[in-house]
Design a protein around this motif. Structure first.
Motif, PDB file in Angstrom:
ATOM      1  N   ARG A   2       0.849  -1.190   0.000  1.00 40.97           N
ATOM      2  CA  ARG A   2       0.000   0.000   0.000  1.00 40.97           C
ATOM      3  C   ARG A   2       0.884   1.239   0.000  1.00 40.97           C
ATOM      4  O   ARG A   2       1.698   1.443   0.896  1.00 40.97           O
ATOM      5  N   SER A   4       1.424   5.398   0.104  1.00 47.43           N
ATOM      6  CA  SER A   4       0.867   6.441   0.966  1.00 47.43           C
ATOM      7  C   SER A   4       0.303   7.609   0.168  1.00 47.43           C
ATOM      8  O   SER A   4       0.076   8.677   0.723  1.00 47.43           O
ATOM      9  N   ASN A   6      -2.680   8.248  -1.217  1.00 44.32           N
ATOM     10  CA  ASN A   6      -4.000   8.735  -0.816  1.00 44.32           C
ATOM     11  C   ASN A   6      -3.912   9.564   0.451  1.00 44.32           C
ATOM     12  O   ASN A   6      -4.492  10.651   0.540  1.00 44.32           O
ATOM     13  N   ARG A   7      -3.195   9.085   1.434  1.00 47.61           N
ATOM     14  CA  ARG A   7      -3.059   9.801   2.709  1.00 47.61           C
ATOM     15  C   ARG A   7      -2.418  11.171   2.484  1.00 47.61           C
ATOM     16  O   ARG A   7      -2.923  12.189   2.967  1.00 47.61           O
ATOM     17  N   LYS A   8      -1.341  11.219   1.714  1.00 48.55           N
ATOM     18  CA  LYS A   8      -0.646  12.481   1.453  1.00 48.55           C
ATOM     19  C   LYS A   8      -1.532  13.434   0.661  1.00 48.55           C
ATOM     20  O   LYS A   8      -1.588  14.630   0.937  1.00 48.55           O
ATOM     21  N   LEU A  10      -4.791  13.589   0.536  1.00 51.02           N
ATOM     22  CA  LEU A  10      -5.854  14.107   1.389  1.00 51.02           C
ATOM     23  C   LEU A  10      -5.316  15.097   2.419  1.00 51.02           C
ATOM     24  O   LEU A  10      -5.977  16.092   2.731  1.00 51.02           O
ATOM     25  N   GLU A  11      -4.123  14.855   2.947  1.00 50.82           N
ATOM     26  CA  GLU A  11      -3.506  15.795   3.889  1.00 50.82           C
ATOM     27  C   GLU A  11      -3.336  17.169   3.252  1.00 50.82           C
ATOM     28  O   GLU A  11      -3.446  18.194   3.917  1.00 50.82           O
ATOM     29  N   GLU A  34      -3.776   4.336  -5.754  1.00 51.60           N
ATOM     30  CA  GLU A  34      -4.408   4.454  -4.438  1.00 51.60           C
ATOM     31  C   GLU A  34      -5.193   3.204  -4.067  1.00 51.60           C
ATOM     32  O   GLU A  34      -5.305   2.876  -2.886  1.00 51.60           O
TER      33      GLU A  34
END
Length: 66
Positions: A2, A4, A6-8, A10-11, A34
């Motif tokens: 997985r 990162s 998507n997380r980045k 969205l941040e 993603e």
């Protein structure tokens, strides 16, 4: 694995469309990365990292601690 992305994304408050426009990587490719539906090229990851102004290492999968 997985990534990162998507997380980045969205941040930073970015939509897939915005990131695609900023990076030159297609929306379909970003979505596939993603959703773990593909193994991205290093070129795509570099473009995405540069567009988000993060280190490439920030997008790479981390080995989980067990």
């Amino acid at each position: 694995m997985r990534f990162s992305l998507n997380r980045k994304r969205l941040e930073l408050g970015l939509s897939v469309r915005q990131l695609a426009e900023m990076s030159g990587v297609s929306r379909a490719t970003i979505t596939r990365i993603e959703n773990c539906d593909c193994n991205p090229t290093i070129e795509a990851l570099c473009k995405l990292a540069e567009a988000m102004d993060v280190a490439l290492d920030d997008l790479l999968p981390r080995k989980s601690k067990e």
